[in-house]
Design an enzyme around this catalytic site. Structure first.
Site, PDB file in Angstrom:
ATOM      1  N   LYS A 267     -33.173  51.961  13.428  1.00  0.00           N
ATOM      2  CA  LYS A 267     -33.832  53.156  12.890  1.00  0.00           C
ATOM      3  C   LYS A 267     -35.285  52.849  12.577  1.00  0.00           C
ATOM      4  O   LYS A 267     -35.631  51.701  12.289  1.00  0.00           O
ATOM      5  CB  LYS A 267     -33.148  53.567  11.568  1.00  0.00           C
ATOM      6  N   ARG A 341     -18.776  57.433  13.643  1.00  0.00           N
ATOM      7  CA  ARG A 341     -17.614  57.923  14.407  1.00  0.00           C
ATOM      8  C   ARG A 341     -16.766  56.749  14.918  1.00  0.00           C
ATOM      9  O   ARG A 341     -15.552  56.882  15.063  1.00  0.00           O
ATOM     10  CB  ARG A 341     -18.104  58.830  15.547  1.00  0.00           C
TER      11      ARG A 341
END
Ligand code: BES
Ligand code: MN
Ligand code: ZN
Length: 491
Positions: A267, A341
């Protein structure tokens, strides 16, 4: 760690008002009618409340607001907090009024003269919810610990009994906030598991599955997320068996990424510090389990959280790698930052295989896209079951926790097709929150009612809310607790 403001229930005795110290709150309606304690305080203060009511400014004061008269004449109190409140109130309005009193009191001693007002229990809950500060890393504060709040009621023991389950929920909310506010060097996977393990003391059954156990179960997608971190990946299982012996449980599943750097798909630096809240889903599951145990809910509920840290390293998973889930489906990892996920899919599968649950609800700070869609007002709600979904939306609305249903559908699922594996872990930029939900739905067994809650926008916010100072909100604990009592609890 923060603890709940001590709340004490006492007899309503307006005659004692003159000698009360700290802050004293009394009730006045927006039309200017004073209750018994307000009339006494008005007399002691030589008409101060009457003058307030007659002032021009009072016309603009709305129900739920507090006007403080400091160092009132004729009283020992340091402030007389005039709570302007309609007689007819919704529970959420009463809670907001209590929260207002708590934020005005800011931890100083407070007596609230509730008399026989209805919704006094909700007002008390509001005080408890707003009486929160995350101060464990502030050194040398000379501030006294949170002072006691006294609720003066005409029926103190009845009110205390009504409040007990509500205050249990407030404790759960505070636990969630503490977990979410805690920095990642303190709340490691090991420390998170330890705090969950501590809840054995309140009657939860707790198991911690370690890496070797997860390996044996085949939870490769979960393990792949944590493999770049020095902190060991874990799954914590919390069981509350307060319901009928043979009743299938509700399963609550949480994303517990204690820090999300993005991994090799790193990120950007700006704002990365916020990813300390990426265990928010697991935080809500832990807090809800605490609330259910403290109020001894007559329901079977199992909470499962995947605890991992997403770090870049020489051992980290790479973009392009293919891993096999516990279910057996293979996943091509296009972006290591779509890690939530990968954690959830294995925990969801394990929850269904082991517990055969009546319903599954997962919570996760899953996508930035849900913040683009819904901002910080509503969590995204995804479901394969209208009845369960509507029951949840109703519970969230009753608790004042924003929740908005989002669609699912085959065309979104198709975005996950992979050239070389059973699926990819990302579906491109369009509908990013929905494709994330579609990914999870691939791991929900036929016929199992399921809700996915994307709480990225609501778990932690940058400004004060009605019930919390800036930072972690505890969103979801109250809605889930109510859903349990509405739909899963025996009378
Ligand atoms: N933890 C983030 C989502 C998030 C973003 C939570 C902002 C809270 C605030 C999640 O793991 C993530 O990185 N999602 C990616 C997915 C993308 C790579 C498909 C995102 O939303 O950008
Ligand atoms: Mn991520
Ligand atoms: Zn994440």
């Amino acid at each position: 760690m923060s603890s709940l403001t001590p709340i004490h229930f006492a007899d309503y005795d307006p005659k004692a008002l003159s000698g009360m110290t700290g802050r004293v709150a009394v009730l006045v309606t927006p039309e200017g009618s004073m209750d018994q304690a307000a009339r006494t305080a008005n007399r002691l203060s030589k008409g101060a409340i009457a003058r307030l009511i007659e002032s021009d400014g009072f016309k603009k004061v709305k129900s739920g607001q507090v006007v403080s008269i400091t160092w009132p004449a004729g009283m020992q109190a340091e402030a007389l907090d005039v709570l302007v409140l309609s007689r007819k109130l919704t529970p959420v309005e009463a809670r907001k009024a209590g929260a207002k009193l708590a934020s005005v009191a800011a931890g100083k001693p407070l007596t609230v003269m509730v008399g026989n007002m209805n919704k006094a229990a909700d007002l008390t809950l509001g005080i408890a919810l707003r009486g929160y500060e995350f101060e464990s890393h502030k050194t040398a504060t000379d501030e006294a610990p949170r002072a006691e709040v006294t609720i003066a009621s005409k029926v103190p023991s009845d009110l205390e009994a009504t409040c007990a389950p509500l205050l249990a929920v407030a404790e759960g909310v505070h636990m969630t906030r503490d977990l979410v506010n805690e920095p990642a060097n303190v709340l490691t996977t090991t420390e998170f598991a330890r705090r969950i393990d501590e809840m054995k003391a309140i009657g939860l059954e707790v198991e911690i599955l370690e890496e070797a156990d997860l390996e044996k179960l085949g939870m490769r997608t979960l393990l792949s997320v944590g493999q770049g971190s020095d902190s060991p990946s874990k799954v914590a299982v919390m069981q509350w068996n307060g319901g009928a012996k043979d009743a299938a449980p509700l399963a609550l599943v949480g994303k517990g990424v204690v820090f999300d750097t993005g991994g090799i798909s790193l990120k950007p630096a700006g704002g990365m510090e916020d990813m300390t809240m990426d265990m928010g889903g697991a935080g809500v599951v832990a807090g809800t389990m605490k609330a259910l145990a403290l109020r001894k809910a007559k329901a079977n509920v199992v909470g499962l959280v995947g605890l991992v840290e997403n770090m870049p390293s020489g051992n980290a998973i790479r973009p392009g790698d293919v891993v096999k889930s516990m279910k057996g489906d293979t996943v091509e990892i296009i972006n290591t930052d779509a890690e939530g996920r990968l954690v959830l899919c294995d925990v969801l599968w394990y929850a269904q295989e082991r517990f055969k649950p009546a319903a599954v609800i997962d919570l996760a700070t899953l996508t930035g896209a849900i913040i683009i869609g819904l901002g910080h007002e509503n969590a995204g709600v995804f479901s394969n079951d209208d009845a369960l979904c509507n029951a949840f939306l109703k519970a969230a609305n009753a608790e004042g926790e924003g929740a908005w249903r989002m669609p699912l559908g085959k065309a979104y699922d198709d975005q996950l097709k992979s050239r070389i594996a059973d699926m990819k872990n990302v579906g491109g930029r369009p509908a990013g929150s929905i494709t994330a939900a579609q990914f999870l739905q691939r791991f929900i067994q036929d016929g199992v009612p399921w809700i996915h809650l994307d709480i990225a926008g609501v778990a932690s916010v940058k400004s004060d809310t009605d019930f919390a100072p800036k930072g972690a909100t505890g969103w979801g604990v109250m809605a889930l607790n109510r859903l349990v009592s509405d739909k899963f609890e025996a009378e």
